[in-house]
Design a protein around this motif. Sequence first.
Motif, PDB file in Angstrom:
ATOM      1  N   GLU A   3     -29.184  35.275  75.036  1.00  0.00           N
ATOM      2  CA  GLU A   3     -30.370  34.101  75.118  1.00  0.00           C
ATOM      3  C   GLU A   3     -31.664  34.848  75.223  1.00  0.00           C
ATOM      4  O   GLU A   3     -31.753  35.698  75.711  1.00  0.00           O
ATOM      5  CB  GLU A   3     -29.995  33.285  76.390  1.00  0.00           C
ATOM      6  CG  GLU A   3     -28.890  32.223  76.257  1.00  0.00           C
ATOM      7  CD  GLU A   3     -28.810  31.298  75.033  1.00  0.00           C
ATOM      8  OE1 GLU A   3     -29.961  30.690  74.443  1.00  0.00           O
ATOM      9  OE2 GLU A   3     -27.907  30.956  74.379  1.00  0.00           O
ATOM     10  N   PRO A   4     -32.708  34.175  74.406  1.00  0.00           N
ATOM     11  CA  PRO A   4     -34.287  34.692  74.586  1.00  0.00           C
ATOM     12  C   PRO A   4     -34.886  34.227  75.825  1.00  0.00           C
ATOM     13  O   PRO A   4     -34.294  33.598  76.281  1.00  0.00           O
ATOM     14  CB  PRO A   4     -34.617  34.172  73.126  1.00  0.00           C
ATOM     15  CG  PRO A   4     -34.077  32.639  73.113  1.00  0.00           C
ATOM     16  CD  PRO A   4     -32.722  32.788  73.788  1.00  0.00           C
ATOM     17  N   THR A   5     -35.881  34.808  76.084  1.00  0.00           N
ATOM     18  CA  THR A   5     -36.919  34.551  77.063  1.00  0.00           C
ATOM     19  C   THR A   5     -37.857  33.747  76.494  1.00  0.00           C
ATOM     20  O   THR A   5     -38.642  34.010  75.431  1.00  0.00           O
ATOM     21  CB  THR A   5     -37.355  35.763  77.715  1.00  0.00           C
ATOM     22  OG1 THR A   5     -36.442  36.504  78.222  1.00  0.00           O
ATOM     23  CG2 THR A   5     -38.292  35.288  78.776  1.00  0.00           C
ATOM     24  N   CYS A  43     -40.218  35.554  63.453  1.00  0.00           N
ATOM     25  CA  CYS A  43     -39.609  34.420  62.677  1.00  0.00           C
ATOM     26  C   CYS A  43     -40.152  33.079  63.026  1.00  0.00           C
ATOM     27  O   CYS A  43     -40.645  32.823  63.973  1.00  0.00           O
ATOM     28  CB  CYS A  43     -38.105  34.314  63.061  1.00  0.00           C
ATOM     29  SG  CYS A  43     -37.234  35.469  62.822  1.00  0.00           S
ATOM     30  N   VAL A  44     -40.844  32.402  61.673  1.00  0.00           N
ATOM     31  CA  VAL A  44     -41.651  31.158  61.769  1.00  0.00           C
ATOM     32  C   VAL A  44     -40.903  29.947  60.802  1.00  0.00           C
ATOM     33  O   VAL A  44     -40.625  30.192  59.571  1.00  0.00           O
ATOM     34  CB  VAL A  44     -43.006  31.464  61.473  1.00  0.00           C
ATOM     35  CG1 VAL A  44     -43.885  30.296  61.648  1.00  0.00           C
ATOM     36  CG2 VAL A  44     -43.515  32.701  62.095  1.00  0.00           C
ATOM     37  N   ASP A  55     -31.897  31.165  65.673  1.00  0.00           N
ATOM     38  CA  ASP A  55     -30.995  31.910  66.964  1.00  0.00           C
ATOM     39  C   ASP A  55     -30.014  32.592  66.201  1.00  0.00           C
ATOM     40  O   ASP A  55     -29.524  33.783  66.767  1.00  0.00           O
ATOM     41  CB  ASP A  55     -30.568  30.880  67.559  1.00  0.00           C
ATOM     42  CG  ASP A  55     -31.288  29.952  68.734  1.00  0.00           C
ATOM     43  OD1 ASP A  55     -32.532  30.670  68.913  1.00  0.00           O
ATOM     44  OD2 ASP A  55     -30.941  29.556  69.509  1.00  0.00           O
ATOM     45  N   THR A  56     -29.122  32.357  65.246  1.00  0.00           N
ATOM     46  CA  THR A  56     -28.012  32.957  64.593  1.00  0.00           C
ATOM     47  C   THR A  56     -28.684  34.333  64.218  1.00  0.00           C
ATOM     48  O   THR A  56     -27.889  35.381  64.355  1.00  0.00           O
ATOM     49  CB  THR A  56     -27.512  32.097  63.497  1.00  0.00           C
ATOM     50  OG1 THR A  56     -26.983  31.065  64.253  1.00  0.00           O
ATOM     51  CG2 THR A  56     -26.205  32.980  63.110  1.00  0.00           C
ATOM     52  N   LEU A  57     -29.629  34.230  63.186  1.00  0.00           N
ATOM     53  CA  LEU A  57     -30.347  35.427  62.763  1.00  0.00           C
ATOM     54  C   LEU A  57     -30.713  36.340  63.837  1.00  0.00           C
ATOM     55  O   LEU A  57     -30.516  37.690  63.634  1.00  0.00           O
ATOM     56  CB  LEU A  57     -31.358  35.108  61.822  1.00  0.00           C
ATOM     57  CG  LEU A  57     -32.283  36.171  61.045  1.00  0.00           C
ATOM     58  CD1 LEU A  57     -31.164  37.206  60.326  1.00  0.00           C
ATOM     59  CD2 LEU A  57     -33.463  36.025  60.717  1.00  0.00           C
ATOM     60  N   ALA A  58     -31.374  35.972  65.030  1.00  0.00           N
ATOM     61  CA  ALA A  58     -31.991  36.786  65.965  1.00  0.00           C
ATOM     62  C   ALA A  58     -30.736  37.344  66.706  1.00  0.00           C
ATOM     63  O   ALA A  58     -30.893  38.506  67.118  1.00  0.00           O
ATOM     64  CB  ALA A  58     -32.591  35.820  67.193  1.00  0.00           C
ATOM     65  N   ARG A  59     -29.787  36.703  66.831  1.00  0.00           N
ATOM     66  CA  ARG A  59     -28.319  37.422  67.478  1.00  0.00           C
ATOM     67  C   ARG A  59     -28.145  38.468  66.746  1.00  0.00           C
ATOM     68  O   ARG A  59     -27.489  39.655  67.047  1.00  0.00           O
ATOM     69  CB  ARG A  59     -27.468  36.384  67.887  1.00  0.00           C
ATOM     70  CG  ARG A  59     -27.877  35.458  68.811  1.00  0.00           C
ATOM     71  CD  ARG A  59     -26.481  34.711  69.468  1.00  0.00           C
ATOM     72  NE  ARG A  59     -26.916  33.853  70.490  1.00  0.00           N
ATOM     73  CZ  ARG A  59     -27.411  32.489  70.427  1.00  0.00           C
ATOM     74  NH1 ARG A  59     -27.240  32.110  69.102  1.00  0.00           N
ATOM     75  NH2 ARG A  59     -27.547  31.875  71.433  1.00  0.00           N
ATOM     76  N   ALA A  60     -28.154  38.416  65.302  1.00  0.00           N
ATOM     77  CA  ALA A  60     -27.418  39.637  64.354  1.00  0.00           C
ATOM     78  C   ALA A  60     -28.556  40.638  64.597  1.00  0.00           C
ATOM     79  O   ALA A  60     -28.059  41.838  64.172  1.00  0.00           O
ATOM     80  CB  ALA A  60     -27.624  38.929  62.874  1.00  0.00           C
ATOM     81  N   LEU A  61     -29.442  40.419  64.754  1.00  0.00           N
ATOM     82  CA  LEU A  61     -30.888  41.509  64.910  1.00  0.00           C
ATOM     83  C   LEU A  61     -31.166  42.100  66.193  1.00  0.00           C
ATOM     84  O   LEU A  61     -31.612  43.341  66.325  1.00  0.00           O
ATOM     85  CB  LEU A  61     -31.949  40.985  64.080  1.00  0.00           C
ATOM     86  CG  LEU A  61     -32.158  40.375  62.674  1.00  0.00           C
ATOM     87  CD1 LEU A  61     -33.290  39.802  62.383  1.00  0.00           C
ATOM     88  CD2 LEU A  61     -31.758  41.587  61.652  1.00  0.00           C
ATOM     89  N   ALA A  62     -30.759  41.456  66.966  1.00  0.00           N
ATOM     90  CA  ALA A  62     -31.594  41.713  68.302  1.00  0.00           C
ATOM     91  C   ALA A  62     -31.148  43.031  69.076  1.00  0.00           C
ATOM     92  O   ALA A  62     -31.684  43.557  69.727  1.00  0.00           O
ATOM     93  CB  ALA A  62     -31.378  40.550  69.459  1.00  0.00           C
ATOM     94  N   GLY A  63     -29.873  43.645  68.448  1.00  0.00           N
ATOM     95  CA  GLY A  63     -29.451  44.918  69.273  1.00  0.00           C
ATOM     96  C   GLY A  63     -30.218  45.859  68.763  1.00  0.00           C
ATOM     97  O   GLY A  63     -30.289  46.969  69.138  1.00  0.00           O
ATOM     98  N   ARG A  64     -30.567  45.848  67.296  1.00  0.00           N
ATOM     99  CA  ARG A  64     -31.346  47.064  66.717  1.00  0.00           C
ATOM    100  C   ARG A  64     -32.810  46.772  66.994  1.00  0.00           C
ATOM    101  O   ARG A  64     -33.503  47.835  67.060  1.00  0.00           O
ATOM    102  CB  ARG A  64     -31.220  46.597  65.125  1.00  0.00           C
ATOM    103  CG  ARG A  64     -29.692  47.059  64.599  1.00  0.00           C
ATOM    104  CD  ARG A  64     -29.221  48.398  64.567  1.00  0.00           C
ATOM    105  NE  ARG A  64     -30.117  49.030  63.517  1.00  0.00           N
ATOM    106  CZ  ARG A  64     -29.751  49.147  62.471  1.00  0.00           C
ATOM    107  NH1 ARG A  64     -28.555  48.449  61.911  1.00  0.00           N
ATOM    108  NH2 ARG A  64     -30.620  49.557  61.408  1.00  0.00           N
ATOM    109  N   VAL A  65     -33.492  45.608  66.901  1.00  0.00           N
ATOM    110  CA  VAL A  65     -34.922  45.448  67.040  1.00  0.00           C
ATOM    111  C   VAL A  65     -35.322  44.202  68.046  1.00  0.00           C
ATOM    112  O   VAL A  65     -34.542  43.508  68.299  1.00  0.00           O
ATOM    113  CB  VAL A  65     -35.678  45.229  65.672  1.00  0.00           C
ATOM    114  CG1 VAL A  65     -35.475  46.144  64.595  1.00  0.00           C
ATOM    115  CG2 VAL A  65     -34.973  43.889  65.022  1.00  0.00           C
ATOM    116  N   LEU A 290     -30.281  30.070  57.401  1.00  0.00           N
ATOM    117  CA  LEU A 290     -30.132  31.568  57.992  1.00  0.00           C
ATOM    118  C   LEU A 290     -28.819  31.503  59.103  1.00  0.00           C
ATOM    119  O   LEU A 290     -28.963  32.222  59.915  1.00  0.00           O
ATOM    120  CB  LEU A 290     -31.217  32.347  58.315  1.00  0.00           C
ATOM    121  CG  LEU A 290     -32.386  32.302  57.214  1.00  0.00           C
ATOM    122  CD1 LEU A 290     -33.524  32.991  57.693  1.00  0.00           C
ATOM    123  CD2 LEU A 290     -31.863  32.731  55.914  1.00  0.00           C
ATOM    124  N   VAL A 291     -28.058  30.689  58.780  1.00  0.00           N
ATOM    125  CA  VAL A 291     -26.864  30.453  59.815  1.00  0.00           C
ATOM    126  C   VAL A 291     -25.439  31.183  59.164  1.00  0.00           C
ATOM    127  O   VAL A 291     -24.775  31.751  59.662  1.00  0.00           O
ATOM    128  CB  VAL A 291     -26.470  29.140  60.166  1.00  0.00           C
ATOM    129  CG1 VAL A 291     -25.222  28.933  60.962  1.00  0.00           C
ATOM    130  CG2 VAL A 291     -27.770  28.479  61.104  1.00  0.00           C
TER     131      VAL A 291
END
Length: 307
Positions: A3-5, A43-44, A55-65, A290-291
């Motif tokens: 989850e994001p902040t 992301c906008v 959210d789905t895209l962010a979870r795929a990217l968040a471990g790297r960036v 982007l899901v």
Amino acid sequence: MSEPTLKYLEMPTLAAAGGGARRLAYWDWAGASTLDASHAVVCVHGLSRQGRDFDTLARALAGRVRVLSVDVAGRGHSDWLADPMGYQIPQYGADIATLLQHVRAQEGVSTIDWVGTSMGGLIGLGLAAQAAMGLRRLVLNDVGPAVRWEALQRIGTYLGLDPVFDSAEAAIDYLGSISLGFGPHTPEQWRALNLPMLRCDGDRWRLHYDPAIAVPYRALMGLDEAQGRAAAAAGEAALWGLYDNLRLPTLLLRGATSDLLSAETARDMGMRGPCARLVTFDGVGHAPTLVAPDQVETVRRFLLDMP
């Protein structure tokens, strides 16, 4: 990180609807496991949506960036504007430029990529054209310099309405009915996409945006057709001017049945300016959410794996 902040940044221009300082909300997908916190993907969302669309895209990217997904003014958790005529792309761009300057100066971000859906893509196009913004890569999701007038008319049939629902399920069903172009989704995916679009009002549910975001839009659509098309043509010429001067790597996503981005415009974008790399998704209109795994992987590879 699952989850994001939710964070807020005070904006220097335009007052909030209640008076006083105005805040821009954004969702920060950063954590101890992020490999490169100096690299942010911003992301906008589209015209009537909000930042949790990613959210789905962010979870795929968040471990790297680091991923920052913005609630544009008047949407989601960002404050509403006192003057509804401020709900236009130049103001949105100024707001997010302030955010980019903040994360560069205060939070150690040095590399910024942009993922923009529809309106979010147009905001990104404007910022990418400014060398001072220093964007590294640009993803335009089902949008380009030429926007079909017929799509604007369709969007105008529901933008700014303020329906009230007896249940979240009824509201989610309504949002699904005006979002058929998003393509097929499971019930769970629909709920995840659209629950953040709702706000609780007592024992009822409403959409999570200021209905006045439609005021500038209706001013444009209120012109007679000849005037409206002339205004759209002038805007298109200006956007092509910006696009033709871009030199950063650009990925263009298109729904195969999109009524907003034509195949002809997408083809031209592949031959002009940054010569965008075009990827088209079958069974989708305006706009890919982007899901779906193939959509997520296309963006992930462009941002993180391609040299």
